[in-house]
Design a protein around this motif. Structure first.
Motif, mmCIF file in Angstrom:
data_model
loop_
_atom_site.group_PDB
_atom_site.id
_atom_site.type_symbol
_atom_site.label_atom_id
_atom_site.label_comp_id
_atom_site.label_asym_id
_atom_site.label_seq_id
_atom_site.Cartn_x
_atom_site.Cartn_y
_atom_site.Cartn_z
ATOM 1 N N LEU A 133 0.818 -1.224 0.000
ATOM 2 C CA LEU A 133 0.000 0.000 0.000
ATOM 3 C C LEU A 133 0.849 1.270 0.000
ATOM 4 O O LEU A 133 0.327 2.369 -0.145
ATOM 5 C CB LEU A 133 -0.932 0.013 1.226
ATOM 6 N N LYS A 134 2.123 1.114 0.185
ATOM 7 C CA LYS A 134 3.008 2.285 0.220
ATOM 8 C C LYS A 134 2.915 3.042 -1.107
ATOM 9 O O LYS A 134 3.086 2.474 -2.185
ATOM 10 C CB LYS A 134 4.449 1.857 0.473
ATOM 11 N N GLY A 135 2.615 4.342 -0.988
ATOM 12 C CA GLY A 135 2.506 5.191 -2.172
ATOM 13 C C GLY A 135 1.157 5.100 -2.866
ATOM 14 O O GLY A 135 0.963 5.739 -3.904
ATOM 15 N N LYS A 136 0.222 4.339 -2.319
ATOM 16 C CA LYS A 136 -1.075 4.155 -2.965
ATOM 17 C C LYS A 136 -2.136 5.081 -2.356
ATOM 18 O O LYS A 136 -1.981 5.635 -1.279
ATOM 19 C CB LYS A 136 -1.532 2.698 -2.811
ATOM 20 N N ARG A 137 -3.253 5.213 -3.121
ATOM 21 C CA ARG A 137 -4.409 5.977 -2.649
ATOM 22 C C ARG A 137 -5.386 4.995 -1.993
ATOM 23 O O ARG A 137 -5.812 4.032 -2.639
ATOM 24 C CB ARG A 137 -5.081 6.686 -3.816
ATOM 25 N N ILE A 138 -5.738 5.277 -0.731
ATOM 26 C CA ILE A 138 -6.541 4.324 0.025
ATOM 27 C C ILE A 138 -7.834 4.981 0.493
ATOM 28 O O ILE A 138 -7.807 6.043 1.127
ATOM 29 C CB ILE A 138 -5.773 3.792 1.250
ATOM 30 N N ALA A 167 -4.482 9.037 2.093
ATOM 31 C CA ALA A 167 -5.748 8.629 2.699
ATOM 32 C C ALA A 167 -6.900 9.438 2.120
ATOM 33 O O ALA A 167 -6.840 10.668 2.042
ATOM 34 C CB ALA A 167 -5.692 8.821 4.220
ATOM 35 N N PHE A 168 -7.912 8.724 1.648
ATOM 36 C CA PHE A 168 -9.121 9.334 1.117
ATOM 37 C C PHE A 168 -10.233 8.990 2.099
ATOM 38 O O PHE A 168 -10.979 8.028 1.917
ATOM 39 C CB PHE A 168 -9.402 8.770 -0.285
ATOM 40 N N VAL A 184 -9.216 5.769 -6.277
ATOM 41 C CA VAL A 184 -8.469 5.158 -5.171
ATOM 42 C C VAL A 184 -8.014 3.775 -5.620
ATOM 43 O O VAL A 184 -8.630 3.137 -6.477
ATOM 44 C CB VAL A 184 -9.317 5.046 -3.877
ATOM 45 N N ASP A 185 -6.897 3.330 -5.047
ATOM 46 C CA ASP A 185 -6.347 2.022 -5.422
ATOM 47 C C ASP A 185 -6.857 0.903 -4.509
ATOM 48 O O ASP A 185 -6.809 -0.280 -4.879
ATOM 49 C CB ASP A 185 -4.819 2.063 -5.325
#
Length: 441
Positions: A133-138, A167-168, A184-185
């Motif tokens: 999840l590092k660098g991802k949109r969650i 963080a979304f 978001v990913d």
């Protein structure tokens, strides 16, 4: 005199009216109390969540079986807000994840159902595990909710800082929309398996479930967590979604009440939860998981006294639990008591016999008094009487005779003293006869 009667009459009227008023007031109080409708509010999370759905079902079933308890369901951001509202006494009931620290006024009522940490990712995101999840949109639930805090706990376990991802944090509806639009990913939720929102993401939006392992390791820091799994086919049977039992983290969803809520109300609500569980399960199948909080580990919150009273309803009393030992102790006590009684009876009999002996001795001296013909012999008897009285007083001090025997003795002894005085008076009044030899001279 004529003025007293109106005063007395007015006092009687006042007392009668006061008594009637008191009776009417007490009767009214009892009637009002019995017919009072209790209004409670439960903080239940977002409307899309199972906690809210469960709370609505609970409110309906409680009102059905006890119309005097009306529960209003309040939508909130999640567990953390629920717990704060409960502490501030703005609500009387709340649902919460067991891993979110509760505040001092909260009391556990029941364990409701297991929630699972669920991570859904875009099919082409390349995310295979939490560390990816590092660098991802969650997409996360709003801040202030238990789910948001749970994700931060999981991320920290995998050495992810808040600055390592985007963080979304918005409502569930907005997060789902962002996932559909590839904004978001990944989406993180704490929900029971089969959750409708997650089902839509994996069936219709190309979402893929990712395992969250190391639950046992997380349990070291957060004992309320447990190892769990999302069952194979929980979201689709063919082809199965997930394809195998998917390891994840489980956390109980619990029902809380403020410590000041009336014990009888909580006992009644707890009773309906368990005895009308089938009605709840018809609306929300997860209600079949309802269980007593005594099986919940890792929390130091006490159980609400009202709920505890329900759980203890069939618990044997102290007398029932220890009937055999108490029976044995009672038998031993009765046996010892019987021995003591026998010893006491023997002692009483011995004391009575001793007292009777003293009385017989006094009676014998009284006979001697009657026959006594000179003052010298009478003086000897007097000494014997006082010596005997001294002996009886000593016998009383050493418990050789009873107080009753002593009283009986003193009556006989005083009679002997009286007889002694009378005999002395008689002897002193009688002339001493002159010997014949003296008369001849």
């Amino acid at each position: 005199m004529s003025h007293r009667y109106p005063i007395r009459l007015s006092r009687k009227i006042f007392l009668i009216l006061f008594s009637l008023g008191l009776i009417v007031s007490l009767t009214g109080y009892v009637v009002i109390k019995r017919n009072r409708v209790h209004h409670l509010t439960i903080a239940a999370g977002s409307k899309q969540g199972e906690s809210y759905i469960f709370s609505q079902a609970m409110a309906q079933v409680v009102a059905k079986y006890n119309p005097k308890i009306q529960i209003e369901v309040l939508e909130t951001k999640g567990s953390e807000e629920n717990i704060q509202l409960l502490e501030d006494q703005k609500v009387q009931l709340a649902t919460a994840q067991a891993d979110i620290p509760a505040l001092p006024s909260a009391r556990i009522v029941s364990k409701l159902f297991p929630d699972m940490f669920q991570l859904v990712v875009q099919a082409n995101s390349g995310i295979q595990q939490v560390s990816d999840l590092k660098g991802k949109r969650i997409g996360l639930p709003p801040e202030g909710g238990g789910q948001y805090l749970s994700f931060l706990f999981v991320a920290k376990h995998y050495r992810l800082e808040e600055t390592d991802f985007f963080a979304f944090a918005v409502s569930e509806k907005e997060t789902d929309e962002a996932f559909r639009n590839n904004q978001v990913d990944a989406v993180f939720r704490v929900r029971p398996p089969g959750n409708q929102s997650i089902l839509d993401l994996v069936q219709n939006r190309g979402g893929r479930l990712v395992p969250i392992d190391q639950a046992e390791a997380m349990k070291i820091k957060q004992p309320t967590l447990d190892a769990g799994f999302i069952p194979k086919g929980a979201y689709q049977g063919s082809p199965a979604i997930p394809a195998t039992d998917l390891p994840t983290v489980a956390v109980p969803r619990i029902l809380l009440a403020h410590q000041k809520v009336d014990d009888n109300l909580i006992q009644e609500i707890t009773s309906i939860l368990y005895e009308r569980r089938q009605d709840l399960a018809a609306v929300m199948p997860e209600a079949s998981y309802i269980s007593p909080p005594s099986v919940l580990v890792g929390t130091i919150l006490p159980i609400h006294p009202g709920a505890q009273a329900y759980y203890d309803r069939e618990k044997p009393s102290f007398l029932q639990e220890n009937a055999e030992w108490l029976g044995l102790l009672l038998s031993i006590a009765l046996l010892i008591g019987s021995w003591v009684w026998q010893l006491k009876s023997q002692l009483d009999k011995k004391q009575k016999n001793q007292g009777d002996n003293y009385n017989q001795e006094i009676l014998a001296l009284m006979k001697q008094i009657e026959c006594c013909q000179d003052l010298g012999s009478l003086e000897t008897i007097r000494h014997q009487l006082f010596s005997k009285f001294e002996s009886v007083v000593n016998a009383l001090d050493y418990d050789q005779i009873t107080p009753e025997s002593f009283q009986s003795f003193t009556f006989t002894w005083e009679a002997a003293i009286a007889a002694l005085r009378d005999r002395r008076s008689t002897l002193m009044a009688t002339p001493t006869p002159i010997p014949k030899s003296t008369q001849a001279q």
